[in-house]
Motif scaffolding. Structure first.
Motif, mmCIF file in Angstrom:
data_model
loop_
_atom_site.group_PDB
_atom_site.id
_atom_site.type_symbol
_atom_site.label_atom_id
_atom_site.label_comp_id
_atom_site.label_asym_id
_atom_site.label_seq_id
_atom_site.Cartn_x
_atom_site.Cartn_y
_atom_site.Cartn_z
ATOM 1 N N ARG A 52 0.863 -1.170 0.000
ATOM 2 C CA ARG A 52 0.000 0.000 0.000
ATOM 3 C C ARG A 52 0.904 1.225 0.000
ATOM 4 N N ARG A 53 0.438 2.243 -0.672
ATOM 5 C CA ARG A 53 1.230 3.470 -0.767
ATOM 6 C C ARG A 53 1.581 4.025 0.618
ATOM 7 N N ALA A 54 0.617 4.071 1.519
ATOM 8 C CA ALA A 54 0.851 4.613 2.862
ATOM 9 C C ALA A 54 1.925 3.816 3.606
ATOM 10 N N THR A 55 1.945 2.512 3.394
ATOM 11 C CA THR A 55 2.958 1.675 4.039
ATOM 12 C C THR A 55 4.346 2.012 3.511
ATOM 13 N N GLU A 57 5.315 4.786 2.070
ATOM 14 C CA GLU A 57 5.689 6.137 2.496
ATOM 15 C C GLU A 57 6.194 6.136 3.937
ATOM 16 N N ALA A 58 5.551 5.375 4.807
ATOM 17 C CA ALA A 58 5.994 5.298 6.204
ATOM 18 C C ALA A 58 7.362 4.634 6.306
ATOM 19 N N ILE A 59 7.559 3.552 5.558
ATOM 20 C CA ILE A 59 8.840 2.841 5.588
ATOM 21 C C ILE A 59 9.954 3.714 5.025
ATOM 22 N N LEU A 60 9.674 4.390 3.929
ATOM 23 C CA LEU A 60 10.714 5.167 3.261
ATOM 24 C C LEU A 60 11.046 6.460 3.992
ATOM 25 N N ALA A 61 10.340 6.741 5.091
ATOM 26 C CA ALA A 61 10.735 7.848 5.959
ATOM 27 C C ALA A 61 12.041 7.498 6.690
ATOM 28 N N TYR A 62 12.378 6.222 6.691
ATOM 29 C CA TYR A 62 13.631 5.725 7.257
ATOM 30 C C TYR A 62 14.574 5.412 6.096
ATOM 31 N N PRO A 63 15.849 5.731 6.237
ATOM 32 C CA PRO A 63 16.767 5.405 5.134
ATOM 33 C C PRO A 63 17.029 3.897 5.071
ATOM 34 N N ILE A 64 16.667 3.284 3.964
ATOM 35 C CA ILE A 64 16.925 1.860 3.742
ATOM 36 C C ILE A 64 18.375 1.745 3.298
ATOM 37 N N ARG A 65 19.194 1.067 4.081
ATOM 38 C CA ARG A 65 20.639 1.043 3.834
ATOM 39 C C ARG A 65 21.149 -0.274 3.283
ATOM 40 N N SER A 66 20.334 -1.289 3.292
ATOM 41 C CA SER A 66 20.799 -2.606 2.872
ATOM 42 C C SER A 66 20.900 -2.704 1.356
ATOM 43 N N ASN A 67 21.845 -3.509 0.924
ATOM 44 C CA ASN A 67 22.011 -3.834 -0.491
ATOM 45 C C ASN A 67 21.758 -5.318 -0.657
ATOM 46 N N GLY A 68 21.659 -5.747 -1.892
ATOM 47 C CA GLY A 68 21.462 -7.169 -2.136
ATOM 48 C C GLY A 68 20.118 -7.628 -1.611
ATOM 49 N N GLN A 80 6.832 -4.394 9.838
ATOM 50 C CA GLN A 80 6.333 -5.028 11.050
ATOM 51 C C GLN A 80 6.533 -4.119 12.254
ATOM 52 N N ARG A 81 7.704 -3.518 12.387
ATOM 53 C CA ARG A 81 7.988 -2.635 13.530
ATOM 54 C C ARG A 81 7.036 -1.441 13.562
ATOM 55 N N LEU A 82 6.649 -0.963 12.379
ATOM 56 C CA LEU A 82 5.740 0.175 12.296
ATOM 57 C C LEU A 82 4.284 -0.230 12.506
ATOM 58 N N GLY A 83 4.032 -1.533 12.618
ATOM 59 C CA GLY A 83 2.698 -2.026 12.936
ATOM 60 C C GLY A 83 1.815 -2.317 11.742
ATOM 61 N N PHE A 84 2.391 -2.409 10.552
ATOM 62 C CA PHE A 84 1.595 -2.714 9.373
ATOM 63 C C PHE A 84 1.308 -4.206 9.295
ATOM 64 N N HIS A 85 0.171 -4.531 8.740
ATOM 65 C CA HIS A 85 -0.265 -5.922 8.606
ATOM 66 C C HIS A 85 0.381 -6.555 7.375
ATOM 67 N N THR A 86 0.786 -7.803 7.519
ATOM 68 C CA THR A 86 1.355 -8.568 6.410
ATOM 69 C C THR A 86 0.526 -9.817 6.194
ATOM 70 N N GLN A 87 0.254 -10.109 4.952
ATOM 71 C CA GLN A 87 -0.443 -11.343 4.592
ATOM 72 C C GLN A 87 0.422 -12.077 3.578
ATOM 73 N N GLU A 88 0.533 -13.386 3.738
ATOM 74 C CA GLU A 88 1.300 -14.188 2.790
ATOM 75 C C GLU A 88 0.360 -15.088 2.008
ATOM 76 N N ILE A 89 0.580 -15.133 0.703
ATOM 77 C CA ILE A 89 -0.189 -16.021 -0.155
ATOM 78 C C ILE A 89 0.798 -16.983 -0.813
ATOM 79 N N PRO A 90 0.406 -18.228 -1.003
ATOM 80 C CA PRO A 90 1.341 -19.211 -1.561
ATOM 81 C C PRO A 90 1.637 -18.950 -3.033
ATOM 82 N N ILE A 91 2.885 -19.179 -3.406
ATOM 83 C CA ILE A 91 3.303 -19.111 -4.805
ATOM 84 C C ILE A 91 4.136 -20.342 -5.139
#
Length: 146
Positions: A52-55, A57-68, A80-91
């Motif tokens: 979701r766009r709001a998710t 935007e909230a995440i990208l307020a923090y600098p994502i530093r990881s590569n790979g 998860q730390r910000l409290g957003f819901h995650t759903q997993e669907i099988p692939i």
């Protein structure tokens, strides 16, 4: 966030994967990242995600530093730390038909180290406050029962 997951009921991996690749992927997701970070998501390194766009935007307020590949873990952990819901669907995760993996030993070491850094970096991040749901309205616009 919705994750296309190899590691939920109904999810599968290509039979062409080597036993070593199966083991490494399973261990990185089911054991290492989940235990160190307390992740609820079972396929933290999945690249099939819908946000979701709001998710984002909230995440990208923090600098994502990881590569790979570990940036996928960082994004899932921060959500998860910000409290957003995650759903997993099988692939069904098919093996690549062309090209070679970019998973070098350097990337594996970075992922192992960065997982600990993520835990430290985001230790003070708390769930975002969410507004309370609006009361249900009756057809004439007055507050009603839901």
């Amino acid at each position: 966030m919705v994750v296309g997951s190899r590691y939920v009921e109904g999810g599968r991996l290509d039979r062409n994967w080597s036993w070593w690749r199966h083991l490494l992927s399973w261990w990185a997701n089911a054991i290492y990242a989940r235990i160190i970070l307390g992740l609820g998501v079972k396929d933290a390194t999945a690249g099939f995600k819908c946000w979701r766009r709001a998710t984002l935007e909230a995440i990208l307020a923090y600098p994502i530093r990881s590569n790979g590949y570990v940036f996928q873990v960082e994004m899932a952990y921060l959500a998860q730390r910000l409290g957003f819901h995650t759903q997993e669907i099988p692939i069904y995760f098919e093996d690549r038909r062309a090209g070679r993996s970019k998973m070098s030993n350097r990337i594996k070491i970075e992922a192992a180290w960065r997982t600990w850094l993520l835990r430290w970096r985001y230790r003070q991040v708390r769930p975002l406050a969410r507004p309370a749901p609006a009361p249900a309205q009756s057809p004439n616009g007055a507050p009603g029962r839901s």
